[in-house]
Scaffold this motif. Structure first.
Motif, mmCIF file in Angstrom:
data_model
loop_
_atom_site.group_PDB
_atom_site.id
_atom_site.type_symbol
_atom_site.label_atom_id
_atom_site.label_comp_id
_atom_site.label_asym_id
_atom_site.label_seq_id
_atom_site.Cartn_x
_atom_site.Cartn_y
_atom_site.Cartn_z
ATOM 1 N N LEU A 26 1.030 -1.138 0.047
ATOM 2 C CA LEU A 26 -0.048 0.006 -0.010
ATOM 3 C C LEU A 26 0.977 1.425 -0.018
ATOM 4 O O LEU A 26 1.772 1.238 0.890
ATOM 5 N N ARG A 27 0.464 2.013 -0.867
ATOM 6 C CA ARG A 27 1.293 3.277 -0.942
ATOM 7 C C ARG A 27 0.723 4.462 0.164
ATOM 8 O O ARG A 27 -0.423 4.663 0.301
ATOM 9 N N ALA A 28 1.724 4.970 0.681
ATOM 10 C CA ALA A 28 1.304 6.079 1.597
ATOM 11 C C ALA A 28 1.732 7.600 1.421
ATOM 12 O O ALA A 28 2.718 7.954 1.976
ATOM 13 N N PHE A 29 1.565 7.938 0.299
ATOM 14 C CA PHE A 29 2.005 9.402 0.030
ATOM 15 C C PHE A 29 1.290 10.656 0.676
ATOM 16 O O PHE A 29 1.904 11.729 0.647
ATOM 17 N N THR A 30 -0.041 10.284 1.153
ATOM 18 C CA THR A 30 -0.712 11.281 1.661
ATOM 19 C C THR A 30 -1.219 10.929 3.122
ATOM 20 O O THR A 30 -0.844 9.961 3.509
ATOM 21 N N ALA A 31 -1.639 12.006 3.924
ATOM 22 C CA ALA A 31 -2.072 11.756 5.280
ATOM 23 C C ALA A 31 -3.324 10.762 5.310
ATOM 24 O O ALA A 31 -3.244 9.888 6.001
ATOM 25 N N ARG A 32 -4.112 10.841 4.094
ATOM 26 C CA ARG A 32 -5.131 10.071 4.058
ATOM 27 C C ARG A 32 -4.782 8.546 3.711
ATOM 28 O O ARG A 32 -5.183 7.403 4.391
ATOM 29 N N ASP A 33 -3.712 8.363 2.955
ATOM 30 C CA ASP A 33 -3.136 6.925 2.765
ATOM 31 C C ASP A 33 -2.406 6.468 3.775
ATOM 32 O O ASP A 33 -2.714 5.275 4.179
ATOM 33 N N GLN A 34 -1.966 7.210 4.554
ATOM 34 C CA GLN A 34 -1.057 6.633 5.882
ATOM 35 C C GLN A 34 -2.540 6.156 6.927
ATOM 36 O O GLN A 34 -2.281 5.304 7.532
#
Length: 524
Positions: free
Chosen positions: A334-342
């Motif tokens: 899973l990619r976590a580039f944004t706060a929402r992704d995290q």
């Protein structure tokens, strides 16, 4: 590991820090549903291919949608040459797999009839509720559509294709005043709106989906002569341009499975496995009532021996109520580039049974292409501890077929003789047109004047208002049979007998036939 099957299940890959811990999907829990998730390019397609091979090798028929054309390679053996083989051989050595290549028994299907055998159903089998979802109708328009189906049943008018539905809508619109006391107000605006939506549906190519011969699910649940389960691949690259049609078709297929298959409890292996790719299309903007019903059906269809596997980019694409029922999970990076992704990554990690040897959240960030975080049901249906797993290489070709290879396979398929040629039977459109013509003739025989004005001619002319452009009512030109499979002399009883042969015959059962999943779309 000598093959892709273990004593109890499907070998998915090697787990643990040293890759020596085999990760397997137990066949007896294959109907407990599952999830394959991960960002684009992380290996979801390969994992789907590996699972399809495993179920087929175990004798379980499979259905999957090929969104990019990559999964067609299941029909051909992989190659023992080239850089791809070298990478696969290295991975196989790491997980202790004796790598071999082979093709699998594949049948190609296509709603548009271009890259596979045509998939058809009748308007009657689809039912008003699923059609309302497909057409995105308002509550008032859905009510009119229900009246159309009810009246068609009452008057013995078979609804097989879009021409039949158009003709029946015009018929109901022309009789609106007469039917008002029985069914309530039938506004010309609602009838016209439905007709316009049907026109849009036709321009998207859905007209080929409705008609006969209708799909017989038994043809999807066959086994090859060597005992392997048939892999049914739906060409979905063009279908993805009409996401509502795609989601509705797959839900219709699930409803047919639910209605036709008997209860079997928890079998030693699933009777059928269904992969729902791009699963977010089902749940985008879905009301709570829809989610509740999907959750209910997922529970019920399990007892029919059917396993549903959702394939999507993130577990958060699937509502929590349904995610909780997915016991077998393969989660790629899973990619976590944004706060929402995290936040989504953290939520995804919380859904797994933790492993004290590593952080699940960290593993979801770090796993590379071809690697995944897995958790499969263990004895007594208990979720297995999460493991970092190197997914085994596929035995079939990784990638699409050439157009020549696909044509050869289609030409060799015995199902072509059954489905490739459409049948056009006498049904509602023809019967209503004939009725209007007979009434007009009778009016003319009575002589000119008010008598003829009150006959079938007036009804026919009024019906014209409910067709796009004010043209003559659909079916005014009688359709001729194609292929000699049926003639205009077929009785309505024969038409309905064929359309409903696979379904429940009672009046109470008829409502169920219209789709257990039809109730999914009652969002109000």
């Amino acid at each position: 590991m000598s093959g892709i099957l273990t004593e109890a299940g499907i070998f998915v890959g090697g787990g643990g820090a040293d890759r020596e811990l085999p990760q397997q999907l137990l066949l007896r829990y294959g109907n407990r549903h599952g999830l394959v998730a991960g960002a684009t390019g992380t290996g979801k397609t390969v994992t789907l291919q590996v699972l399809a091979e495993g179920f087929s090798a175990a004798g379980v028929p499979v259905f999957l949608a090929d969104v990019k054309g990559d999964l067609a390679g299941l029909a051909k053996a992989g190659s023992a040459q080239g850089s791809l083989h070298d990478a696969f051989q290295k991975r196989a050595d790491n997980i202790g797999l004796d790598l071999s290549y082979q093709s699998y028994p594949v049948t190609f299907w296509d709603i548009f009839g271009e890259q596979g055998h045509p998939v058809r159903t009748t308007i009657s089998e689809m039912g008003p509720l699923l059609l309302s979802r497909l057409l995105d109708l308002t509550e008032a328009q859905e009510g009119v559509l229900n009246i159309v189906f009810h009246l068609a049943d009452a008057e013995g008018l078979a609804l097989l294709d879009l021409a039949d539905l158009r003709a029946m809508l015009a018929h109901v619109g022309a009789r609106a005043d007469e039917l008002e006391l029985r069914y309530g107000t039938i506004s010309s605006a609602s009838v016209g709106a439905i007709q316009r939506r049907l026109l849009v549906l036709e321009t998207q190519g859905a007209v080929s989906f409705f008609g006969e011969p209708a799909l017989d699910l038994a043809d999807m649940m066959q086994a090859a002569p060597d005992g392997r389960g048939q892999i049914n691949i739906l060409a979905a690259d063009r279908l993805m341009g009409s996401p509502r049609l795609y989601a509705t078709f797959l839900l219709w297929l699930l409803s047919e499975l639910f209605e036709q298959l008997p209860e079997v409890g928890d079998p030693e292996r699933p009777r059928f496995v269904f992969f729902f790719d791009e699963a977010h299309l089902l749940f985008d903007d879905a009301p709570k009532a829809l989610v509740d019903k999907v959750e209910q059906v997922a529970r019920l269809i399990r007892s029919k021996g059917v396993g549903i596997y959702f394939v999507t980019q993130s577990p958060t694409d699937v509502p929590e109520a349904i995610l909780g029922q997915l016991g077998n999970r393969v989660q790629h990076a899973l990619r976590a580039f944004t706060a929402r992704d995290q936040r989504n990554l953290a939520r995804a990690a919380e859904t797994y049974r933790p492993n004290p040897r590593f952080s699940t959240e960290t593993a979801l960030r770090e796993v590379g292409t071809g690697e995944a975080v897995t958790s499969f049901l263990e004895a007594k249906g208990v979720p297995g501890m999460v493991e970092r797993t190197l997914v085994r290489p596929p035995q079939s070709r990784l990638g699409p077929l050439t157009s020549e290879e696909r044509k050869e396979l289609l030409a060799a398929s015995a199902l072509g003789r059954k489905y490739d040629r459409a049948i056009d039977r006498s049904s509602a459109a023809e019967l209503l047109a004939k009725k209007a013509q007979n009434a007009a003739i009778e009016g003319q025989e009575d002589g000119p004047g008010p008598a003829s004005d009150t006959g079938g001619e007036r009804e026919f002319n009024r019906a014209r208002r409910y067709t796009p452009g004010g043209s003559a009512a659909p079916g005014s030109s009688l359709k001729s049979p194609r292929g000699g499979a049926a003639s205009r002399s077929d009785s309505v009883a024969e038409v309905f007998g064929k359309a409903m042969a696979r379904q429940i015959g009672s009046k109470a059962g008829q409502a169920l036939v219209r789709g257990v999943l039809g109730s999914l779309f009652r969002s109000r």
